[in-house]
Structure formats: structure tokens, C-alpha cells
Scaffold this motif. Structure first.
Motif, PDB file in Angstrom:
ATOM      1  N   LYS A   4     -88.861 -24.277 -80.108  1.00 46.80           N
ATOM      2  CA  LYS A   4     -89.918 -24.944 -79.350  1.00 46.80           C
ATOM      3  C   LYS A   4     -89.301 -25.599 -78.126  1.00 46.80           C
ATOM      4  O   LYS A   4     -88.985 -26.793 -78.128  1.00 46.80           O
ATOM      5  CB  LYS A   4     -90.598 -25.979 -80.253  1.00 46.80           C
ATOM      6  CG  LYS A   4     -91.901 -26.498 -79.706  1.00 46.80           C
ATOM      7  CD  LYS A   4     -92.650 -27.257 -80.773  1.00 46.80           C
ATOM      8  CE  LYS A   4     -93.980 -27.772 -80.257  1.00 46.80           C
ATOM      9  NZ  LYS A   4     -94.817 -28.273 -81.344  1.00 46.80           N
ATOM     10  N   GLY A  79     -96.909 -27.932 -73.199  1.00 41.12           N
ATOM     11  CA  GLY A  79     -97.948 -28.423 -74.105  1.00 41.12           C
ATOM     12  C   GLY A  79     -97.977 -29.943 -74.163  1.00 41.12           C
ATOM     13  O   GLY A  79     -98.982 -30.537 -74.552  1.00 41.12           O
ATOM     14  N   ARG A  80     -96.854 -30.577 -73.780  1.00 43.24           N
ATOM     15  CA  ARG A  80     -96.779 -32.048 -73.741  1.00 43.24           C
ATOM     16  C   ARG A  80     -96.363 -32.543 -72.375  1.00 43.24           C
ATOM     17  O   ARG A  80     -96.851 -33.547 -71.887  1.00 43.24           O
ATOM     18  CB  ARG A  80     -95.727 -32.553 -74.738  1.00 43.24           C
ATOM     19  CG  ARG A  80     -96.152 -32.451 -76.173  1.00 43.24           C
ATOM     20  CD  ARG A  80     -94.988 -32.823 -77.087  1.00 43.24           C
ATOM     21  NE  ARG A  80     -95.375 -32.622 -78.479  1.00 43.24           N
ATOM     22  CZ  ARG A  80     -95.890 -33.546 -79.246  1.00 43.24           C
ATOM     23  NH1 ARG A  80     -96.072 -34.765 -78.786  1.00 43.24           N
ATOM     24  NH2 ARG A  80     -96.231 -33.283 -80.491  1.00 43.24           N
ATOM     25  N   ILE A 134    -101.628 -23.564 -75.993  1.00 46.46           N
ATOM     26  CA  ILE A 134    -101.534 -24.877 -76.648  1.00 46.46           C
ATOM     27  C   ILE A 134    -101.490 -24.695 -78.176  1.00 46.46           C
ATOM     28  O   ILE A 134    -100.662 -25.307 -78.863  1.00 46.46           O
ATOM     29  CB  ILE A 134    -102.729 -25.777 -76.229  1.00 46.46           C
ATOM     30  CG1 ILE A 134    -102.672 -26.052 -74.710  1.00 46.46           C
ATOM     31  CG2 ILE A 134    -102.763 -27.078 -77.016  1.00 46.46           C
ATOM     32  CD1 ILE A 134    -101.429 -26.802 -74.239  1.00 46.46           C
ATOM     33  N   LYS A 137     -98.056 -23.354 -79.225  1.00 48.11           N
ATOM     34  CA  LYS A 137     -96.995 -24.373 -79.227  1.00 48.11           C
ATOM     35  C   LYS A 137     -97.130 -25.293 -80.438  1.00 48.11           C
ATOM     36  O   LYS A 137     -96.131 -25.745 -81.000  1.00 48.11           O
ATOM     37  CB  LYS A 137     -97.052 -25.218 -77.946  1.00 48.11           C
ATOM     38  CG  LYS A 137     -96.627 -24.510 -76.694  1.00 48.11           C
ATOM     39  CD  LYS A 137     -95.199 -24.023 -76.729  1.00 48.11           C
ATOM     40  CE  LYS A 137     -94.198 -25.023 -76.238  1.00 48.11           C
ATOM     41  NZ  LYS A 137     -92.847 -24.417 -76.080  1.00 48.11           N
ATOM     42  N   GLU A 138     -98.377 -25.566 -80.822  1.00 55.62           N
ATOM     43  CA  GLU A 138     -98.581 -26.481 -81.955  1.00 55.62           C
ATOM     44  C   GLU A 138     -98.080 -25.880 -83.261  1.00 55.62           C
ATOM     45  O   GLU A 138     -97.609 -26.595 -84.138  1.00 55.62           O
ATOM     46  CB  GLU A 138    -100.067 -26.854 -82.069  1.00 55.62           C
ATOM     47  CG  GLU A 138    -100.453 -27.926 -81.063  1.00 55.62           C
ATOM     48  CD  GLU A 138    -101.949 -28.137 -80.984  1.00 55.62           C
ATOM     49  OE1 GLU A 138    -102.709 -27.499 -81.730  1.00 55.62           O
ATOM     50  OE2 GLU A 138    -102.369 -28.981 -80.142  1.00 55.62           O
ATOM     51  N   GLN A 139     -98.196 -24.542 -83.384  1.00 54.91           N
ATOM     52  CA  GLN A 139     -97.794 -23.936 -84.665  1.00 54.91           C
ATOM     53  C   GLN A 139     -96.330 -23.515 -84.692  1.00 54.91           C
ATOM     54  O   GLN A 139     -95.853 -23.000 -85.697  1.00 54.91           O
ATOM     55  CB  GLN A 139     -98.740 -22.786 -85.047  1.00 54.91           C
ATOM     56  CG  GLN A 139     -98.965 -21.697 -84.000  1.00 54.91           C
ATOM     57  CD  GLN A 139     -97.924 -20.601 -84.045  1.00 54.91           C
ATOM     58  OE1 GLN A 139     -97.628 -20.107 -85.125  1.00 54.91           O
ATOM     59  NE2 GLN A 139     -97.384 -20.224 -82.888  1.00 54.91           N
TER      60      GLN A 139
END
Ligand code: TYD
Length: 140
Positions: A4, A79-80, A134, A137-139
Motif C-alpha cells: 500500500k 486515497g489519503r 478508493i 486502496k481500502e482493501q
């Protein structure tokens, strides 16, 4: 599963510039100057004023993006976090890690965006929808 990566993992690389009164040379050598094996080179050119490119992420592909001529701005998102880098020197390249959204804009007239890529072209490697990015990236 890929790492990530964040925008802070995407750094500018400075290549050696061989000065010459009759014009300079920069060489980028596989296995020496870049952190991955180069499998593809492509370049964007004749970009009309006001146009932007990119607007996607890659799952596995990493790239080094160079303003071989002129200048442009690259905005990276993970994503952040978000950061914008202006490229305007042919001996500098931005290392874009996998899983990073990129928008490329503000091309100067005659700009050439040279890309050194770690993989051959595969549409399956692209994430072209921002919301899908998004979620992706979260998973991770
Ligand atoms: P794309 O990577 O979406 O362009 P950009 O990020 O610069 O806006 O590519 C646009 C089209 O070009 C794509 O749909 C297919 C083609 N293409 C290739 O055939 N080979 C390549 O190596 C690249 C980068 C693109």
C-alpha cells in the motif's frame, strides 16, 4: 497483494547530466539508474493547451515520468494524501509507485512526457474510476 504505497513513496530521481557546450546528455540505464526493469517506454506529445492526461491508477505498474521537453504538473493521490509535483528538467524523473492515482496537467507548449514503465501495456492493470480506486486502496 501489492504494497500500500503512499504519495510519499513517490520521489524525484535525479539522473546524471553530461554537460557539453554543444548540448547535454542524460543516460538512464536499466539496472543502474532505475529501481525496476524497464519493459516499455512511451511518450506523450502534441498535447493541446489546457488538456490533462492520466486520471487513473495502476495495480502493479510502476513508472518514472520525465519532462523530456517543456513542463507539466503531476498530482498524485493515495486515497489519503495528495501532492503535486512540477516536472520541468529533462534529467529529473518522478518515480510513481503502484496503486497511486495520477493526473497530469498544465502541459507547456511542445512538452514531451517520457515514461519508463515496468510492464508492457495491459488494460487490466488500470483502475480508471476514482471511486473504484478508493475502494481498491481500502482493501489493500
Ligand atoms: P492512457 O494510459 O489512458 O493515457 P494517459 O494516461 O496518457 O491519458 O492511454 C491512452 C490510450 O493509449 C489507451 O487507451 C491505449 C493506448 N496505449 C497503448 O496502446 N499503449 C501504451 O503503452 C499506452 C500507455 C497507451
Amino acid at each position: 497483494m501489492p504494497d500500500k504505497f503512499t504519495v510519499f513513496d513517490c520521489q524525484i530521481l535525479t539522473f546524471r547530466k553530461v554537460f557539453n557546450r554543444a548540448g547535454n546528455i542524460t543516460a538512464v540505464q536499466n539496472g543502474i539508474d532505475v529501481p525496476f526493469d524497464i519493459k516499455r517506454i512511451y511518450y506523450l506529445y502534441d498535447v493541446p493547451g489546457g488538456e490533462s492526461r492520466g486520471a487513473h491508477a495502476h495495480k502493479d505498474l510502476q513508472q518514472i515520468i520525465i519532462a523530456a521537453s517543456g513542463s507539466f504538473d503531476i498530482t498524485l493521490e493515495d486515497g489519503r494524501n495528495k501532492k503535486t509535483v512540477q516536472l520541468n528538467r529533462p534529467f529529473m524523473g518522478l518515480h510513481v509507485r503502484p496503486g497511486i492515482w495520477r493526473d497530469i496537467a498544465n502541459f507547456s507548449s511542445g512538452a514531451i512526457c517520457l515514461v519508463l514503465a515496468s510492464e508492457t501495456y495491459t488494460e487490466d492493470d488500470y483502475i480508471r474510476n476514482y471511486n473504484d480506486f478508493i475502494l481498491y486502496k481500502e482493501q489493500l
